[in-house]
Design a protein around this motif. Structure first.
Motif, PDB file in Angstrom:
ATOM      1  N   MET A 113       6.594  14.055  -1.184  1.00  0.00           N
ATOM      2  CA  MET A 113       7.422  12.928  -1.594  1.00  0.00           C
ATOM      3  C   MET A 113       8.356  12.468  -0.456  1.00  0.00           C
ATOM      4  O   MET A 113       8.566  11.274  -0.263  1.00  0.00           O
ATOM      5  CB  MET A 113       8.257  13.310  -2.823  1.00  0.00           C
ATOM      6  CG  MET A 113       7.454  13.408  -4.105  1.00  0.00           C
ATOM      7  SD  MET A 113       6.573  11.874  -4.507  1.00  0.00           S
ATOM      8  CE  MET A 113       7.922  10.713  -4.611  1.00  0.00           C
ATOM      9  N   VAL A 114       8.884  13.451   0.286  1.00  0.00           N
ATOM     10  CA  VAL A 114       9.736  13.084   1.430  1.00  0.00           C
ATOM     11  C   VAL A 114       8.929  12.289   2.459  1.00  0.00           C
ATOM     12  O   VAL A 114       9.399  11.277   2.997  1.00  0.00           O
ATOM     13  CB  VAL A 114      10.348  14.344   2.072  1.00  0.00           C
ATOM     14  CG1 VAL A 114      10.987  14.005   3.413  1.00  0.00           C
ATOM     15  CG2 VAL A 114      11.382  14.973   1.140  1.00  0.00           C
ATOM     16  N   GLU A 115       7.708  12.742   2.727  1.00  0.00           N
ATOM     17  CA  GLU A 115       6.854  12.062   3.703  1.00  0.00           C
ATOM     18  C   GLU A 115       6.536  10.639   3.251  1.00  0.00           C
ATOM     19  O   GLU A 115       6.652   9.671   4.020  1.00  0.00           O
ATOM     20  CB  GLU A 115       5.567  12.860   3.900  1.00  0.00           C
ATOM     21  CG  GLU A 115       4.629  12.240   4.920  1.00  0.00           C
ATOM     22  CD  GLU A 115       3.351  13.059   5.085  1.00  0.00           C
ATOM     23  OE1 GLU A 115       2.494  12.637   5.866  1.00  0.00           O
ATOM     24  OE2 GLU A 115       3.219  14.110   4.425  1.00  0.00           O
ATOM     25  N   VAL A 116       6.117  10.524   1.981  1.00  0.00           N
ATOM     26  CA  VAL A 116       5.757   9.200   1.476  1.00  0.00           C
ATOM     27  C   VAL A 116       6.997   8.305   1.386  1.00  0.00           C
ATOM     28  O   VAL A 116       6.940   7.105   1.697  1.00  0.00           O
ATOM     29  CB  VAL A 116       5.062   9.335   0.108  1.00  0.00           C
ATOM     30  CG1 VAL A 116       4.788   7.955  -0.478  1.00  0.00           C
ATOM     31  CG2 VAL A 116       3.771  10.114   0.249  1.00  0.00           C
ATOM     32  N   SER A 117       8.133   8.875   0.988  1.00  0.00           N
ATOM     33  CA  SER A 117       9.368   8.100   0.892  1.00  0.00           C
ATOM     34  C   SER A 117       9.800   7.592   2.265  1.00  0.00           C
ATOM     35  O   SER A 117      10.244   6.448   2.408  1.00  0.00           O
ATOM     36  CB  SER A 117      10.475   8.956   0.277  1.00  0.00           C
ATOM     37  OG  SER A 117      10.139   9.341  -1.026  1.00  0.00           O
TER      38      SER A 117
ATOM     39  N   GLN B 287       0.843  -1.211   0.000  1.00  0.00           N
ATOM     40  CA  GLN B 287       0.000   0.000   0.000  1.00  0.00           C
ATOM     41  C   GLN B 287       0.870   1.249   0.000  1.00  0.00           C
ATOM     42  O   GLN B 287       0.568   2.222  -0.716  1.00  0.00           O
ATOM     43  CB  GLN B 287      -0.918  -0.017   1.218  1.00  0.00           C
ATOM     44  CG  GLN B 287      -1.948  -1.134   1.189  1.00  0.00           C
ATOM     45  CD  GLN B 287      -2.758  -1.205   2.467  1.00  0.00           C
ATOM     46  OE1 GLN B 287      -2.417  -0.592   3.488  1.00  0.00           O
ATOM     47  NE2 GLN B 287      -3.849  -1.963   2.440  1.00  0.00           N
ATOM     48  N   THR B 288       1.925   1.243   0.768  1.00  0.00           N
ATOM     49  CA  THR B 288       2.799   2.409   0.822  1.00  0.00           C
ATOM     50  C   THR B 288       3.527   2.597  -0.501  1.00  0.00           C
ATOM     51  O   THR B 288       3.731   3.732  -0.957  1.00  0.00           O
ATOM     52  CB  THR B 288       3.814   2.255   1.975  1.00  0.00           C
ATOM     53  OG1 THR B 288       3.116   1.986   3.183  1.00  0.00           O
ATOM     54  CG2 THR B 288       4.625   3.517   2.150  1.00  0.00           C
ATOM     55  N   GLN B 289       3.900   1.488  -1.129  1.00  0.00           N
ATOM     56  CA  GLN B 289       4.543   1.570  -2.438  1.00  0.00           C
ATOM     57  C   GLN B 289       3.595   2.158  -3.474  1.00  0.00           C
ATOM     58  O   GLN B 289       3.993   3.012  -4.287  1.00  0.00           O
ATOM     59  CB  GLN B 289       4.992   0.160  -2.878  1.00  0.00           C
ATOM     60  CG  GLN B 289       5.750   0.117  -4.199  1.00  0.00           C
ATOM     61  CD  GLN B 289       7.139   0.695  -4.083  1.00  0.00           C
ATOM     62  OE1 GLN B 289       7.795   0.505  -3.065  1.00  0.00           O
ATOM     63  NE2 GLN B 289       7.581   1.402  -5.111  1.00  0.00           N
ATOM     64  N   ALA B 290       2.324   1.734  -3.432  1.00  0.00           N
ATOM     65  CA  ALA B 290       1.329   2.291  -4.354  1.00  0.00           C
ATOM     66  C   ALA B 290       1.122   3.781  -4.095  1.00  0.00           C
ATOM     67  O   ALA B 290       1.011   4.584  -5.039  1.00  0.00           O
ATOM     68  CB  ALA B 290       0.011   1.539  -4.213  1.00  0.00           C
ATOM     69  N   LEU B 291       1.049   4.155  -2.809  1.00  0.00           N
ATOM     70  CA  LEU B 291       0.894   5.573  -2.467  1.00  0.00           C
ATOM     71  C   LEU B 291       2.090   6.378  -2.950  1.00  0.00           C
ATOM     72  O   LEU B 291       1.933   7.505  -3.457  1.00  0.00           O
ATOM     73  CB  LEU B 291       0.728   5.711  -0.946  1.00  0.00           C
ATOM     74  CG  LEU B 291       0.605   7.139  -0.411  1.00  0.00           C
ATOM     75  CD1 LEU B 291      -0.642   7.828  -0.975  1.00  0.00           C
ATOM     76  CD2 LEU B 291       0.565   7.138   1.116  1.00  0.00           C
ATOM     77  N   PHE B 292       3.279   5.797  -2.811  1.00  0.00           N
ATOM     78  CA  PHE B 292       4.486   6.483  -3.259  1.00  0.00           C
ATOM     79  C   PHE B 292       4.434   6.716  -4.772  1.00  0.00           C
ATOM     80  O   PHE B 292       4.717   7.826  -5.257  1.00  0.00           O
ATOM     81  CB  PHE B 292       5.709   5.651  -2.885  1.00  0.00           C
ATOM     82  CG  PHE B 292       7.011   6.212  -3.370  1.00  0.00           C
ATOM     83  CD1 PHE B 292       7.639   7.240  -2.704  1.00  0.00           C
ATOM     84  CD2 PHE B 292       7.617   5.708  -4.524  1.00  0.00           C
ATOM     85  CE1 PHE B 292       8.844   7.754  -3.152  1.00  0.00           C
ATOM     86  CE2 PHE B 292       8.811   6.211  -4.975  1.00  0.00           C
ATOM     87  CZ  PHE B 292       9.434   7.243  -4.293  1.00  0.00           C
ATOM     88  N   GLU B 293       4.067   5.692  -5.511  1.00  0.00           N
ATOM     89  CA  GLU B 293       3.990   5.838  -6.964  1.00  0.00           C
ATOM     90  C   GLU B 293       2.910   6.826  -7.367  1.00  0.00           C
ATOM     91  O   GLU B 293       3.104   7.625  -8.289  1.00  0.00           O
ATOM     92  CB  GLU B 293       3.743   4.471  -7.598  1.00  0.00           C
ATOM     93  CG  GLU B 293       4.909   3.502  -7.414  1.00  0.00           C
ATOM     94  CD  GLU B 293       4.589   2.116  -7.930  1.00  0.00           C
ATOM     95  OE1 GLU B 293       3.440   1.904  -8.371  1.00  0.00           O
ATOM     96  OE2 GLU B 293       5.491   1.232  -7.897  1.00  0.00           O
ATOM     97  N   GLN B 294       1.764   6.776  -6.675  1.00  0.00           N
ATOM     98  CA  GLN B 294       0.684   7.717  -6.986  1.00  0.00           C
ATOM     99  C   GLN B 294       1.110   9.146  -6.694  1.00  0.00           C
ATOM    100  O   GLN B 294       0.818  10.071  -7.475  1.00  0.00           O
ATOM    101  CB  GLN B 294      -0.559   7.361  -6.168  1.00  0.00           C
ATOM    102  CG  GLN B 294      -1.781   8.217  -6.489  1.00  0.00           C
ATOM    103  CD  GLN B 294      -2.261   8.022  -7.916  1.00  0.00           C
ATOM    104  OE1 GLN B 294      -2.332   6.892  -8.402  1.00  0.00           O
ATOM    105  NE2 GLN B 294      -2.571   9.122  -8.597  1.00  0.00           N
TER     106      GLN B 294
ATOM    107  N   THR C 249       2.600  14.475  -8.395  1.00  0.00           N
ATOM    108  CA  THR C 249       3.594  15.548  -8.332  1.00  0.00           C
ATOM    109  C   THR C 249       4.075  15.915  -9.736  1.00  0.00           C
ATOM    110  O   THR C 249       4.196  17.107 -10.081  1.00  0.00           O
ATOM    111  CB  THR C 249       4.786  15.108  -7.467  1.00  0.00           C
ATOM    112  OG1 THR C 249       4.333  14.841  -6.144  1.00  0.00           O
ATOM    113  CG2 THR C 249       5.856  16.177  -7.431  1.00  0.00           C
ATOM    114  N   ALA C 250       4.320  14.908 -10.542  1.00  0.00           N
ATOM    115  CA  ALA C 250       4.779  15.180 -11.907  1.00  0.00           C
ATOM    116  C   ALA C 250       3.734  15.951 -12.698  1.00  0.00           C
ATOM    117  O   ALA C 250       4.058  16.912 -13.430  1.00  0.00           O
ATOM    118  CB  ALA C 250       5.107  13.863 -12.612  1.00  0.00           C
TER     119      ALA C 250
END
Length: 439
Positions: free
Chosen positions: A194-198, A114-121, A126-127
């Motif tokens: 991104m820092v938070e999600v990373s 789930q965290t990986q999906a959130l990171f990608e989203q 952001t892009a």
């Protein structure tokens, strides 16, 4: 003739009885008197005890202590080698039940997905946001250029038109600047997201890695060479099926069999004779032919009461000098502690010693005297005689028949030396009266 024969027969019968009474063997009491001899030579004061072998150094074999970080309170031992198994470093000792931690791992892996999906989203969002902002800035730059061209072409227009075009250029430049400022803010916002999600992704990934590492430690291996000894838990010795707390995850101990010690207990009467550094001769009950040596390395200062015993004893530690593959923990040893050695001493068997009035020690000499003796050190069989006897004298080890009516021949000392004037004076009432008269 018949009467004469009867008288002769009766006379012979009586003669036989008289001869038997005169020439009969001595009584059993006389024949059973046991003699001993006063000896000289090396004298050892020895204390004999029994002890139990222990390893001088041992290592605790632990389960995964990190498991409590993942809320695992207890481990169940699924498989374990037999107690007494000799293992080498790295060999498997026990397998622990992984079920509970596997559940934690699956939960964390789901969090990781789930965290990986959130990171990608978040990356995609952001892009897109920053791309839109950059496109907007680019469009506004084009707009500023167009308005500047219009202003440049309106140089020959009325002043009002020129002023209107100037204002239009200024408005376009202000919009461009605002767009650039907004882009910088958006960029900072998206970087923060991104820092938070990373960070969250990294934390979850770290936990997953840590759980996987801890799971590997559920296969318990030997940290060094040694013999597996089970430890005691709340329900007895730990074995297959036992539970081990994650707060004290000791599965077994691994003693180093190359260095052994014997733990023994000495009673309070003899403990004053025990000192560190004394030599010890040891034997093994399991291997009577095996002889070992050791040294006293520790003497307890405080006594204790052992089970099924009223006497107080003190713990004594004996380090064994030799290394032998036959030595195993918990083997029973016979320990002979050499408390003192005297090179030249005169000593007698303890059986020959008697006491009168709780103060006079004496022996029965074969010469027919009861001789007082001054005693020194003793061991389990003999006692040193400091004065009163000479080496080679013969004495009784049992009470002779004549001893009851014979007085003790007392010792007297003058300036630390035996006074010969008193050597032959009997302790009879007549002699004591004579001494009082002479004084």
């Amino acid at each position: 003739m018949k009467k004469k024969n009867i008288y002769i027969t009766i006379s012979i019968f009586f003669l036989l009885i008289v001869a038997f009474l005169i020439f009969r063997p001595k009584s059993s009491g006389d024949n059973n008197e046991i003699l001993g001899e006063v000896k000289s030579g090396k004298f050892k004061v020895e204390i004999t005890t029994s002890g139990e072998l222990q390893a001088l150094n041992s290592v605790q074999v632990l389960g995964p202590t990190e498991a409590r970080r993942f809320r695992v309170g207890n481990f169940t031992i699924e498989e374990m080698v037999d107690e007494g198994t000799v293992v080498k470093k790295g060999e498997v000792i026990a397998e622990l039940d992984r079920t509970e931690l596997f559940g934690r791992l699956e939960d964390k892996r789901l969090d990781l997905e789930q965290t990986q999906a959130l990171f990608e989203q978040t990356q995609l969002d952001t892009a897109l946001v920053l791309r839109q902002e950059r496109d907007n800035i680019l469009n506004l730059e084009y707009d500023v250029e167009e308005r500047e061209l219009v202003l440049e072409q309106s140089q020959f227009e009325p002043p009002a038109i020129i002023k209107q075009n100037e204002n239009s250029v200024e408005r376009a430049k202000r919009d461009l600047q605002q767009a650039k400022d907004r882009y910088r803010i958006k960029l900072m916002q998206e970087r923060a997201r991104m820092v938070e999600v990373s960070a969250k992704l990294r934390d979850v990934q770290t936990e997953v890695n840590q759980i996987e590492e801890v799971l590997e430690k559920f296969t318990v291996t030997a940290p060094q060479n040694g013999m597996v000894i089970y430890v005691w838990g709340r329900g007895g010795k730990i074995k297959e099926g036992s539970q081990v707390s994650s707060w004290n995850p000791v599965v077994a101990t691994l003693p180093d069999l190359t260095s052994m010690q014997s733990i023994t207990y000495v009673n309070e009467v003899d403990i004053r004779k025990i000192k560190m550094g004394q030599r010890v001769d040891l034997g093994l009950d399991a291997f009577p032919e095996k002889k070992l040596t050791g040294e006293v390395t520790k003497v307890a200062n405080v006594g204790q009461q052992r089970p099924n015993s009223d006497a107080k004893v003190f713990e004594v530690t004996i380090v064994i000098n030799e290394s032998d593959p036959l030595l195993r923990p918990a083997m029973t040893t016979s320990n002979t502690i050499v408390a003192e050695e005297i090179e030249d001493a005169t000593f007698i068997p303890l059986e020959a010693l008697y006491t009168e009035n709780d103060s006079i020690n004496y022996v029965h000499l074969k010469s027919g005297k009861k001789q007082e003796v001054k005693l020194g050190l003793s061991n389990s069989n003999f006692v040193i005689v400091e004065s009163g006897l000479q080496s080679g004298e013969v004495l009784y080890l049992s009470t002779p028949n004549w001893a009851e009516n014979v007085a003790v021949n007392l010792l007297e000392e003058l300036n630390g030396k035996r006074n010969p004037d008193f050597e032959e004076i009997s302790a009879s009432p007549e002699n004591l009266t004579q001494l009082d008269t002479e004084d």
